[in-house]
Design a protein around this motif. Structure first.
Motif, PDB file in Angstrom:
ATOM      1  N   LEU A  23      -3.801 -12.620   5.987  1.00 55.20           N
ATOM      2  CA  LEU A  23      -4.241 -11.956   4.734  1.00 55.20           C
ATOM      3  C   LEU A  23      -3.460 -12.956   3.542  1.00 55.20           C
ATOM      4  O   LEU A  23      -4.053 -13.295   2.480  1.00 55.20           O
ATOM      5  CB  LEU A  23      -3.378 -10.576   4.654  1.00 55.20           C
ATOM      6  N   ARG A  24      -2.197 -13.397   3.746  1.00 48.44           N
ATOM      7  CA  ARG A  24      -1.565 -14.153   2.597  1.00 48.44           C
ATOM      8  C   ARG A  24      -2.347 -15.513   2.524  1.00 48.44           C
ATOM      9  O   ARG A  24      -2.680 -15.849   1.013  1.00 48.44           O
ATOM     10  CB  ARG A  24      -0.253 -14.444   3.189  1.00 48.44           C
TER      11      ARG A  24
ATOM     12  N   ARG B 147      -5.786 -14.786   0.727  1.00 51.60           N
ATOM     13  CA  ARG B 147      -5.491 -14.512  -0.638  1.00 51.60           C
ATOM     14  C   ARG B 147      -5.287 -15.731  -1.389  1.00 51.60           C
ATOM     15  O   ARG B 147      -5.564 -16.034  -2.618  1.00 51.60           O
ATOM     16  CB  ARG B 147      -4.523 -13.417  -0.742  1.00 51.60           C
TER      17      ARG B 147
ATOM     18  N   ARG C 148      -8.328 -17.806  -2.151  1.00 48.18           N
ATOM     19  CA  ARG C 148      -9.102 -17.466  -3.035  1.00 48.18           C
ATOM     20  C   ARG C 148      -8.632 -17.360  -4.536  1.00 48.18           C
ATOM     21  O   ARG C 148      -9.259 -17.108  -5.504  1.00 48.18           O
ATOM     22  CB  ARG C 148      -9.818 -16.054  -2.689  1.00 48.18           C
TER      23      ARG C 148
ATOM     24  N   LEU D 284      -6.085 -15.523  -5.529  1.00 53.09           N
ATOM     25  CA  LEU D 284      -5.941 -14.120  -6.031  1.00 53.09           C
ATOM     26  C   LEU D 284      -4.511 -13.397  -5.989  1.00 53.09           C
ATOM     27  O   LEU D 284      -4.007 -13.883  -4.945  1.00 53.09           O
ATOM     28  CB  LEU D 284      -6.680 -13.056  -4.992  1.00 53.09           C
TER      29      LEU D 284
ATOM     30  N   LEU E  36      -6.519  -8.761  -5.796  1.00 54.44           N
ATOM     31  CA  LEU E  36      -6.677  -8.226  -4.496  1.00 54.44           C
ATOM     32  C   LEU E  36      -6.894  -6.681  -4.442  1.00 54.44           C
ATOM     33  O   LEU E  36      -7.885  -6.095  -4.040  1.00 54.44           O
ATOM     34  CB  LEU E  36      -5.994  -8.785  -3.246  1.00 54.44           C
TER      35      LEU E  36
ATOM     36  N   GLU F 289       1.136  -7.802   4.021  1.00 53.89           N
ATOM     37  CA  GLU F 289       1.526  -9.264   3.843  1.00 53.89           C
ATOM     38  C   GLU F 289       3.017  -9.763   4.511  1.00 53.89           C
ATOM     39  O   GLU F 289       3.273 -10.678   4.712  1.00 53.89           O
ATOM     40  CB  GLU F 289       1.221  -9.942   2.631  1.00 53.89           C
TER      41      GLU F 289
ATOM     42  N   LEU G 283      -9.899  -4.688   2.525  1.00 54.23           N
ATOM     43  CA  LEU G 283      -9.021  -5.833   2.358  1.00 54.23           C
ATOM     44  C   LEU G 283     -10.279  -7.103   2.795  1.00 54.23           C
ATOM     45  O   LEU G 283     -10.406  -8.133   1.962  1.00 54.23           O
ATOM     46  CB  LEU G 283      -7.924  -6.005   2.957  1.00 54.23           C
TER      47      LEU G 283
ATOM     48  N   LEU H 200     -11.651 -10.005   0.196  1.00 53.26           N
ATOM     49  CA  LEU H 200     -11.528 -11.541   0.828  1.00 53.26           C
ATOM     50  C   LEU H 200     -12.805 -12.153   0.903  1.00 53.26           C
ATOM     51  O   LEU H 200     -12.942 -13.357   0.981  1.00 53.26           O
ATOM     52  CB  LEU H 200     -10.525 -11.490   1.491  1.00 53.26           C
TER      53      LEU H 200
END
Length: 202
Positions: free
Chosen positions: A15-16, A19, A22, A24, A29, A44, A58, A62
């Motif tokens: 996830l980190r 993100r 992108r 974000l 997010l 995260e 999520l 993303l």
């Protein structure tokens, strides 16, 4: 490190990374997904075991599939073969449903395969709305029965039935039986759909 801790650590890193790719922030997010900034931060850091519904929100924000959160970053030297012992397995803490990523981790492919076991009486709802990437999905019921709601329509699937759908509206999986349901999910992404939505949105 036990399996659940290992999965949470993987989700945190994935996830980190997504993100950051992108551009974000945590707040950005959170605004996209409706998941609180504090919850995203906990996930995260590997300090929370998120539910399937939260992870799906999520993933939608993303622009990826839920299955891809359990995969690895695509790489050219990834093996096309995924041995069963190497396939990542995750249990939803809210419903107890178990998903196994069948596709080779890190191998570049527009198709993802997931094996799911839905406990008796369990209900899992995904309501992320239109995504930044188009996702098509087919569900093939191997054993048992599920009531599958896509938007306003609900259909009863029994062993051998297969249903195709776009992931851009409410989808609910419900097992009405007194034994687990076992099914296969095949997902294919189409980034062009997301780009078209962005161009036509007000």
């Amino acid at each position: 490190m036990d399996r659940s801790t290992d999965i949470n650590a993987h989700l945190a890193e994935r996830l980190r990374g997504l993100r950051a790719e992108r551009g974000l922030t945590l707040d950005g997010l959170a605004d996209r997904t409706g998941v609180s900034r504090s919850m995203i931060s906990l996930i995260e850091r590997g300090e929370s075991s998120p539910t399937a519904a939260v992870l799906d929100k999520l993933a939608g924000g993303l622009g990826v599939t839920l299955a891809s959160l359990f995969a690895e970053t695509p790489r050219e030297n990834a093996s096309p073969l995924a041995r069963r012992a190497e396939q990542r397995v995750w249990r939803d803490p809210a419903t107890g449903y178990v998903r196994r990523n069948l596709s080779s981790p890190g191998y570049p492919s527009p198709i993802e395969l997931v094996e799911v076991s839905l406990p008796a009486g369990a209900r899992v709802a995904y309501d992320t709305g239109p995504r930044t990437v188009g996702v098509k999905q087919q569900v093939w019921l191997i054993d048992g029965a599920i009531d599958l709601t896509v938007g306003p329509d609900t259909r009863r699937l029994e062993s051998g039935d297969c249903l195709s759908m776009h992931i851009d509206q409410l989808i609910v999986f419900h097992n009405p039986a007194d034994r687990p349901a076992h099914y296969l999910v095949a997902l294919a992404t189409d980034p062009a759909v997301g780009l078209q939505r962005e161009r036509t949105s007000p």
